[in-house]
Scaffold this motif. Structure first.
Motif, mmCIF file in Angstrom:
data_model
loop_
_atom_site.group_PDB
_atom_site.id
_atom_site.type_symbol
_atom_site.label_atom_id
_atom_site.label_comp_id
_atom_site.label_asym_id
_atom_site.label_seq_id
_atom_site.Cartn_x
_atom_site.Cartn_y
_atom_site.Cartn_z
ATOM 1 N N SER A 140 -5.494 0.223 2.539
ATOM 2 C CA SER A 140 -5.249 1.396 3.389
ATOM 3 C C SER A 140 -4.794 2.598 2.575
ATOM 4 O O SER A 140 -5.037 3.747 2.956
ATOM 5 C CB SER A 140 -4.215 1.063 4.465
ATOM 6 N N PHE A 141 -4.137 2.356 1.422
ATOM 7 C CA PHE A 141 -3.701 3.470 0.579
ATOM 8 C C PHE A 141 -4.892 4.290 0.099
ATOM 9 O O PHE A 141 -4.817 5.523 0.008
ATOM 10 C CB PHE A 141 -2.903 2.948 -0.626
ATOM 11 N N LEU B 92 -1.927 -5.869 -1.000
ATOM 12 C CA LEU B 92 -2.705 -4.665 -0.687
ATOM 13 C C LEU B 92 -3.791 -4.969 0.331
ATOM 14 O O LEU B 92 -4.453 -5.998 0.257
ATOM 15 C CB LEU B 92 -3.357 -4.111 -1.953
ATOM 16 N N ASP C 277 0.800 -1.215 0.000
ATOM 17 C CA ASP C 277 0.000 0.000 0.000
ATOM 18 C C ASP C 277 0.839 1.274 0.000
ATOM 19 O O ASP C 277 0.394 2.309 -0.519
ATOM 20 C CB ASP C 277 -0.945 0.000 1.207
ATOM 21 N N VAL D 97 -8.773 -6.259 0.800
ATOM 22 C CA VAL D 97 -9.324 -4.902 0.747
ATOM 23 C C VAL D 97 -10.739 -4.898 1.306
ATOM 24 O O VAL D 97 -11.599 -5.684 0.885
ATOM 25 C CB VAL D 97 -9.327 -4.364 -0.695
#
Length: 462
Positions: free
Chosen positions: A383-384, A380, A356, A416
Motif C-alpha cells: 500500500s505504501f 508489507l 507500510d 504485495v
C-alpha cells in the motif's frame, strides 16, 4: 522479401544524392556508419566488455575497427557473462589483452582456474594493472604462498586488490601482500576465515595509504586485531568487520578515528546494546558516517538507534543496511525517515516487523532515495507504493516522491499485489520493481539486479 526487411540496394538508393541537391545547399544524409572513429570509441567506452565483443564489434567493419581501439581495454571485467570462464573465455581474454597497451583494472569474477590466472597475469599489458579483482570462492586448491609471490612480482603497482573467497589465505601470505603492495588503498579480505589478529598485530610500520579494508566473515579478527588495524592505518575511511568475536571495547578505536565515514558490522546473536550505544550515543561518529551497515542483529533493540537518531539529527547517512534486524520496528524506520534526508539506498531485507507506514515515510521524506531492497519483508502489503504513486501524481513540486528511485526489490514479499507493481513501472519509466518471484519489471527488466548490487558493493575498487 519479407515485410520489414530493407535491401542493401534500397539503402544505397536512399543515400545517393544528386549534384543538384548538393548545390541547393541540402545536407548530405548521415548514417551511423559515417561516424568518425574517435566518436565511436568515445561512445563504445560506455559499453561493458561483453557488449563490446558480442555486439558492437559484429555490426560492421567500421564498428569492428573502433571496437579494437586499445583505449577501450584499460578496464577489463570478465564476470561470467561469457557462459562460464573456461578455456574458451580465456582465449577471449587473451585477445582482449593483445589489443590493450596497458590494463589498469582487471576483474576475473567466477574464476576457478589458478593456471589460467597465471597465464593471464603473465601478459605484458597487465604489468601496470592497479586494480585487481579475483573471485576465488570456487577455487578450493589455491596454492596461496606461491600465488602471492607470483602476484607481487608480476603486478607490483596494485592499489586495489580483492582476495575475497580465498579461504586458505592465512596470516603469512597476508603479510606478503601488505609488505609488497606499498601503494595499496583498497583491500578486500572478505570470506578469508584464516585471517586472524596475528596478521595485523605483528606488523610495526604504519601505512597512510590504505583507505578501505573489508574483513566480513573473518571471525578470528577480534578486539585486539581491530586495535592493531586502527593503529596501523590512520587514513582508513571504510572498515567492514565480522562481529562474532568483537565486543563494544573493540569498537572504541573506531569511534575515535575521525576519518571513518563507512562502517559495517555483522552481529552474532549474543551481543548486547552496548555496541550501539558506543557508536551512536558516546561519540560524534554517527554524525560523520555516510555509509552504515548493521546487519544480522536478532536481539538488538531498535530503541537505542531511535534515541541516537533523535538526539543528533539531521545525519549525513546516504547508505543504510539494517538487514535481518529481527526486532526492528516500524517506528524505528520512521525515525530514520525523519532524520536522514540524504538517504539514497536503504536495505531492510527480512525485517519482518516493519510495515507500510514506515516505507511511505521513507519515500515522502527522503527525496534522494534511489534504491530500496525489501526482500522477505512479510509485513508489507504494497500500500505504501500505491500511496506514493498517488502523491507523485498529485504534486506539482520540482522534487516528488520516487522521482529518483531506480529500484524497489520486493522479492518474497508475498502480500504485495502485482497490479501495484505494474502501475508503478508504467508511471515511472526509469523504475525497476522486482516481484515476489524475483522477476524484474520496468526499466532494467532484462538486467541481473543481483550482479548490479555486487558491483555497487565494490564501488571503491572501480
Amino acid at each position: 522479401m519479407e515485410e520489414g526487411q530493407v535491401s542493401h540496394q534500397s539503402l544505397s538508393t536512399s543515400t545517393s544524392v544528386s549534384d543538384a541537391d548538393v548545390t541547393a545547399g541540402e545536407a548530405l544524409p548521415q548514417f551511423w556508419h559515417f561516424l568518425p572513429g574517435d566518436v565511436l570509441v568515445k561512445i563504445f567506452s560506455n559499453l561493458d566488455i561483453v557488449t563490446l565483443l558480442k555486439g558492437a564489434s559484429l555490426v560492421c567493419q567500421t564498428w569492428n575497427n573502433a571496437a579494437r581501439d586499445p583505449l577501450l581495454y584499460h578496464r577489463i571485467a570478465m564476470d561470467g557473462s561469457f557462459g562460464g570462464l573456461d578455456e574458451n573465455s580465456c582465449q577471449h581474454l587473451h585477445a582482449l589483452l593483445d589489443r590493450a597497451s596497458e590494463v589498469e583494472h582487471l576483474s576475473l569474477c567466477r574464476w576457478d582456474s589458478i593456471d589460467m590466472t597465471h597465464d593471464i597475469l603473465e601478459e605484458e599489458s597487465t604489468e601496470n594493472v592497479k586494480t585487481l579483482l579475483i573471485d576465488f570462492s570456487t577455487c578450493t586448491r589455491l596454492p596461496v604462498d606461491t600465488f602471492m609471490q607470483f602476484l607481487t612480482a608480476q603486478c607490483p603497482y596494485i592499489t586495489a586488490l580483492s582476495l575475497a573467497g580465498v579461504r586458505n589465505l592465512g596470516d603469512e601470505p597476508l603479510a606478503t601482500v601488505l609488505d609488497s603492495f606499498v601503494n595499496i588503498e583498497h583491500l578486500d579480505l572478505s570470506y578469508c576465515p584464516r585471517v586472524t589478529d596475528e596478521g595485523f598485530i605483528a606488523r610495526k610500520e604504519k601505512s597512510w595509504k590504505l583507505r578501505t579494508l573489508r574483513l566480513d566473515e573473518c571471525p578470528f579478527v577480534t578486539d585486539l586485531g581491530v586495535s592493531a588495524i586502527m593503529r596501523l592505518y590512520p587514513s582508513l575511511r571504510e572498515i567492514t568487520l565480522d562481529g562474532e568475536n568483537i565486543t563494544s571495547d573493540g569498537l572504541v578505536p573506531i569511534r575515535q578515528a575521525e576519518r571513518i565515514n563507512s562502517f559495517s558490522l555483522s552481529f552474532s546473536a549474543f551481543h548486547d546494546n552496548d555496541i550501539l550505544e558506543i557508536l551512536c550515543n558516546e561519540s560524534s561518529m554517527i554524525q560523520r558516517i555516510q555509509k552504515l551497515r548493521l546487519k544480522k542483529a536478532p536481539y538488538l533493540s531498535p530503541l537505542v538507534l531511535e534515541n541516537a537518531l533523535l538526539i543528533g539529527a539531521p545525519f549525513r547517512i546516504q547508505f543504510l543496511d539494517l538487514t535481518s534486524w529481527e526486532h526492528l520496528s516500524t517506528e524505528a524506520v520512521q525515525v530514520v525517515a525523519r532524520t536522514c534526508p540524504d538517504l539514497s539506498v536503504i536495505k531492510l531485507s527480512w525485517c519482518i516487523r516493519v510495515g507500510d507506514a514506515a516505507m511511505l515515510d521513507l519515500v515522502r521524506n527522503c527525496l534522494k532515495l534511489e534504491e530500496m531492497v525489501l526482500i522477505g519483508m512479510k509485513g508489507l502489503d504494497g500500500s505504501f507504493l500505491g500511496s506514493a504513486l498517488d502523491i507523485h501524481t498529485a504534486l506539482a513540486a520540482p522534487m516528488k516522491p520516487l522521482d529518483r528511485c531506480r529500484l524497489i526489490d520486493l522479492t518474497q514479499c508475498n502480500s504485495v499485489d502485482d497490479t501495484i507493481i505494474h502501475r508503478a513501472v508504467r508511471l515511472l519509466p526509469f523504475l525497476t520493481v522486482v516481484d515476489y518471484y524475483g522477476n524484474n519489471f520496468g526499466f532494467r527488466e532484462e538486467e541481473d539486479i543481483r550482479s548490479t548490487d555486487f558491483r555497487d558493493f565494490l564501488s571503491p575498487f572501480k
